[in-house]
Structure formats: structure tokens, C-alpha cells
Design a protein around this motif. Structure first.
Motif, PDB file in Angstrom:
ATOM      1  N   ALA A 147     -14.202  -4.057   0.010  1.00  0.00           N
ATOM      2  CA  ALA A 147     -13.767  -5.329   0.584  1.00  0.00           C
ATOM      3  C   ALA A 147     -12.299  -5.202   0.938  1.00  0.00           C
ATOM      4  O   ALA A 147     -11.612  -4.300   0.478  1.00  0.00           O
ATOM      5  N   ASP A 148     -11.821  -6.129   1.755  1.00  0.00           N
ATOM      6  CA  ASP A 148     -10.419  -6.070   2.157  1.00  0.00           C
ATOM      7  C   ASP A 148      -9.570  -7.030   1.328  1.00  0.00           C
ATOM      8  O   ASP A 148      -8.513  -7.460   1.741  1.00  0.00           O
ATOM      9  N   GLU A 149     -10.061  -7.401   0.158  1.00  0.00           N
ATOM     10  CA  GLU A 149      -9.305  -8.279  -0.722  1.00  0.00           C
ATOM     11  C   GLU A 149      -8.236  -7.479  -1.457  1.00  0.00           C
ATOM     12  O   GLU A 149      -8.382  -6.283  -1.695  1.00  0.00           O
ATOM     13  N   THR A 150      -7.174  -8.161  -1.845  1.00  0.00           N
ATOM     14  CA  THR A 150      -6.089  -7.524  -2.584  1.00  0.00           C
ATOM     15  C   THR A 150      -6.275  -7.784  -4.072  1.00  0.00           C
ATOM     16  O   THR A 150      -6.422  -8.929  -4.502  1.00  0.00           O
ATOM     17  N   ARG A 151      -6.279  -6.706  -4.861  1.00  0.00           N
ATOM     18  CA  ARG A 151      -6.399  -6.853  -6.310  1.00  0.00           C
ATOM     19  C   ARG A 151      -5.035  -6.926  -6.977  1.00  0.00           C
ATOM     20  O   ARG A 151      -4.826  -7.685  -7.914  1.00  0.00           O
ATOM     21  N   SER A 152      -4.088  -6.099  -6.506  1.00  0.00           N
ATOM     22  CA  SER A 152      -2.763  -6.118  -7.115  1.00  0.00           C
ATOM     23  C   SER A 152      -1.722  -5.675  -6.110  1.00  0.00           C
ATOM     24  O   SER A 152      -2.014  -4.928  -5.176  1.00  0.00           O
ATOM     25  N   LEU A 153      -0.496  -6.172  -6.319  1.00  0.00           N
ATOM     26  CA  LEU A 153       0.668  -5.801  -5.518  1.00  0.00           C
ATOM     27  C   LEU A 153       1.794  -5.511  -6.496  1.00  0.00           C
ATOM     28  O   LEU A 153       2.220  -6.403  -7.238  1.00  0.00           O
ATOM     29  N   ALA A 154       2.260  -4.274  -6.524  1.00  0.00           N
ATOM     30  CA  ALA A 154       3.218  -3.855  -7.542  1.00  0.00           C
ATOM     31  C   ALA A 154       4.449  -3.219  -6.921  1.00  0.00           C
ATOM     32  O   ALA A 154       4.346  -2.489  -5.934  1.00  0.00           O
ATOM     33  N   VAL A 155       5.593  -3.498  -7.533  1.00  0.00           N
ATOM     34  CA  VAL A 155       6.852  -2.841  -7.168  1.00  0.00           C
ATOM     35  C   VAL A 155       7.389  -2.201  -8.448  1.00  0.00           C
ATOM     36  O   VAL A 155       8.184  -2.814  -9.171  1.00  0.00           O
ATOM     37  N   PRO A 156       6.938  -0.994  -8.792  1.00  0.00           N
ATOM     38  CA  PRO A 156       7.385  -0.367 -10.044  1.00  0.00           C
ATOM     39  C   PRO A 156       8.894  -0.146 -10.041  1.00  0.00           C
ATOM     40  O   PRO A 156       9.517   0.041  -8.993  1.00  0.00           O
ATOM     41  N   ASP A 157       9.481  -0.143 -11.243  1.00  0.00           N
ATOM     42  CA  ASP A 157      10.915   0.152 -11.343  1.00  0.00           C
ATOM     43  C   ASP A 157      11.217   1.570 -10.878  1.00  0.00           C
ATOM     44  O   ASP A 157      12.249   1.823 -10.261  1.00  0.00           O
ATOM     45  N   PHE A 158      10.339   2.505 -11.192  1.00  0.00           N
ATOM     46  CA  PHE A 158      10.452   3.862 -10.663  1.00  0.00           C
ATOM     47  C   PHE A 158       9.055   4.447 -10.602  1.00  0.00           C
ATOM     48  O   PHE A 158       8.107   3.921 -11.217  1.00  0.00           O
ATOM     49  N   TYR A 159       8.891   5.517  -9.848  1.00  0.00           N
ATOM     50  CA  TYR A 159       7.565   6.089  -9.658  1.00  0.00           C
ATOM     51  C   TYR A 159       7.687   7.526  -9.187  1.00  0.00           C
ATOM     52  O   TYR A 159       8.765   7.993  -8.795  1.00  0.00           O
ATOM     53  N   VAL A 160       6.555   8.226  -9.230  1.00  0.00           N
ATOM     54  CA  VAL A 160       6.435   9.545  -8.624  1.00  0.00           C
ATOM     55  C   VAL A 160       5.205   9.505  -7.726  1.00  0.00           C
ATOM     56  O   VAL A 160       4.128   9.053  -8.156  1.00  0.00           O
ATOM     57  N   LEU A 161       5.354   9.966  -6.490  1.00  0.00           N
ATOM     58  CA  LEU A 161       4.241  10.011  -5.555  1.00  0.00           C
ATOM     59  C   LEU A 161       3.437  11.304  -5.719  1.00  0.00           C
ATOM     60  O   LEU A 161       3.971  12.328  -6.132  1.00  0.00           O
ATOM     61  N   ARG A 162       2.168  11.235  -5.375  1.00  0.00           N
ATOM     62  CA  ARG A 162       1.318  12.432  -5.366  1.00  0.00           C
ATOM     63  C   ARG A 162       1.721  13.376  -4.230  1.00  0.00           C
ATOM     64  O   ARG A 162       1.595  14.597  -4.343  1.00  0.00           O
ATOM     65  N   ARG A 163       2.166  12.783  -3.107  1.00  0.00           N
ATOM     66  CA  ARG A 163       2.473  13.537  -1.896  1.00  0.00           C
ATOM     67  C   ARG A 163       3.347  12.669  -1.011  1.00  0.00           C
ATOM     68  O   ARG A 163       3.479  11.460  -1.249  1.00  0.00           O
ATOM     69  N   ARG A 164       3.926  13.277  -0.014  1.00  0.00           N
ATOM     70  CA  ARG A 164       4.681  12.508   0.961  1.00  0.00           C
ATOM     71  C   ARG A 164       3.714  11.658   1.785  1.00  0.00           C
ATOM     72  O   ARG A 164       2.623  12.106   2.125  1.00  0.00           O
ATOM     73  N   PRO A 165       4.098  10.422   2.142  1.00  0.00           N
ATOM     74  CA  PRO A 165       3.225   9.582   2.963  1.00  0.00           C
ATOM     75  C   PRO A 165       2.937  10.231   4.320  1.00  0.00           C
ATOM     76  O   PRO A 165       3.827  10.787   4.957  1.00  0.00           O
ATOM     77  N   THR A 166       1.683  10.162   4.719  1.00  0.00           N
ATOM     78  CA  THR A 166       1.248  10.681   6.007  1.00  0.00           C
ATOM     79  C   THR A 166       1.244   9.556   7.038  1.00  0.00           C
ATOM     80  O   THR A 166       1.534   8.388   6.714  1.00  0.00           O
ATOM     81  N   GLU A 167       0.860   9.894   8.276  1.00  0.00           N
ATOM     82  CA  GLU A 167       0.726   8.859   9.299  1.00  0.00           C
ATOM     83  C   GLU A 167      -0.323   7.824   8.908  1.00  0.00           C
ATOM     84  O   GLU A 167      -0.177   6.638   9.196  1.00  0.00           O
ATOM     85  N   LEU A 168      -1.385   8.273   8.236  1.00  0.00           N
ATOM     86  CA  LEU A 168      -2.404   7.331   7.774  1.00  0.00           C
ATOM     87  C   LEU A 168      -1.824   6.372   6.728  1.00  0.00           C
ATOM     88  O   LEU A 168      -2.143   5.183   6.722  1.00  0.00           O
TER      89      LEU A 168
END
Length: 208
Positions: free
Chosen positions: A84-105
Motif C-alpha cells: 500500500a502507499d500508506e506511511t507507517r513512520s517518518l523518522a529523522v535520526p540524530d545520526f545514521y549510517v547508510l547501506r549505500r549511496r542513494p541512487t537515482e531511484l
């Protein structure tokens, strides 16, 4: 110490997209805020005090200095409801580590969701508590586990301990039952071991 967070119950997500609700909160605020959304509640975090910002920055720099180049601060992340296109959560962590650099997708996803990346990008999230410690240890803990984020670090200034939660167990039928299988803790002032490939976090240098 900052003021208590503001929470506001939200009816069914389909009646109003939580993203639009948070945009309305931010536009109405007289001071800069970045509201969040967990378990059907809109959460406006308290304004961070100096020590909160100092702790967050130090932890971020420890990760970056150890070669964790995808450590970051400041971006917002969205979890959708499956199928579904519903939103479950919206978070702004104080800090984080990404799995990878964001792609065009990933950037297309962010544009489609008005500035929020997918939580699928997250390998680690961290929170430093203020007066909102119950939000960090309750709704955020469950929401991060439900999203399958592998590692959740909490610097709890309320009880004087640091925690690292790992091995998320996500409950698709009832996300509020989601949890982390493994938790390691240390008193603030010691070193908090993180799972590989992350370095231990030295809390002795934190101004708590």
C-alpha cells in the motif's frame, strides 16, 4: 533540558498523508522544527540543547573518523505499509549510517515523498535522548525494528546508559510487537561495542 515533545494522534493515514500533516506543522511553527511520525502519532521533538548537539556531533565524527564514510546526520526517512502507499513512520535520526549511496531511484522516491528517503537505505540509526527519552525507547525502538533496520543505538541521558540493539524481529501483522533480539549496554563513560564493521563508540568524551 529541552521541553517535552508534542504528540498528536492522527486518524487513518488515508484521510491525510502524514507527510502533509508534518509539512503543516513545520510551516505553522515559529521556530525551525523537523517533525516525525510513529505508531499513528505525529511527534514534534523538543528543540535540542547544546549538549544534545555536541553528543550527536561527536558520535557522528567517531564513525566518520573510523572510515564509515556513509555516516550522516539530518536526513529524513519514510517507512511505507507493505502493498500500500500508506506511511507507517517518518523518522529523522540524530545520526545514521547508510547501506549505500542513494541512487537515482532513491532520489526519485525522495521526490515522490516530498523529501523523505526510504528506510531501506538505513544500516544503522542512532538517537540521543532529551526529555523525549520515552519516544526514543518506545515508539522509535519498535518502528525501527519493524522497518528492519539492523542496528539501533540509543544514548540515554535519562538513565546514564548507552544501548545498541541488533537483530531486528519485524512483526508484519502488528508492528508494535516488533523488537530487537539482541541488546548490549554500557554505562555512559565506557565504550559501547557495535556489531561489525562499526567501531566501538567511546562515551567517555561525551559532555553528559
Amino acid at each position: 533540558m529541552a521541553a517535552d515533545p508534542i504528540t498528536e494522534p492522527v486518524n487513518k493515514p488515508r484521510e491525510q498523508d502524514p507527510i502533509d500533516l508534518l509539512i503543516a506543522f513545520e510551516e505553522a511553527s515559529e521556530v525551525p522544527i523537523r517533525a516525525e511520525y510513529f505508531e499513528g502519532m505525529a511527534v514534534v521533538p523538543p528543540q535540542p540543547d547544546f549538549d544534545h548537539g555536541d553528543v550527536t556531533g561527536d558520535l557522528y565524527h567517531q564513525l566518520r573518523s573510523a572510515g564509515i564514510r556513509l555516516a550522516g546526520m539530518g536526513m529524513g526517512f519514510r517507512t511505507g505499509v507493505k502493498d500500500a502507499d500508506e506511511t507507517r513512520s517518518l523518522a529523522v535520526p540524530d545520526f545514521y549510517v547508510l547501506r549505500r549511496r542513494p541512487t537515482e531511484l532513491d532520489e526519485a522516491y525522495r521526490r515522490a515523498h516530498k523529501g523523505w528517503y526510504s528506510t531501506d537505505l538505513l544500516a544503522l540509526v542512532g538517537e540521543v535522548t532529551s526529555s523525549n527519552h520515552e519516544t526514543d525507547t518506545g515508539p522509535k525502538y519498535r518502528s525501527y525494528a519493524a522497518a528492519g533496520i539492523p542496528v539501533y543505538v540509543v544514548i540515554n541521558r535519562e538513565d546514564g546508559h548507552a544501548y545498541v540493539h541488533s537483530e531486528p524481529v519485524s512483526d508484519a501483522e502488528d508492528p508494535r510487537r516488533s523488537h530487537y533480539r539482541t541488546t548490549t549496554t554500557t554505562e555512559l563513560g565506557g565504550k559501547l561495542p557495535l556489531p561489525d564493521p562499526y567501531p566501538p563508540l567511546d562515551t567517555s568524551v561525551l559532555p553528559l
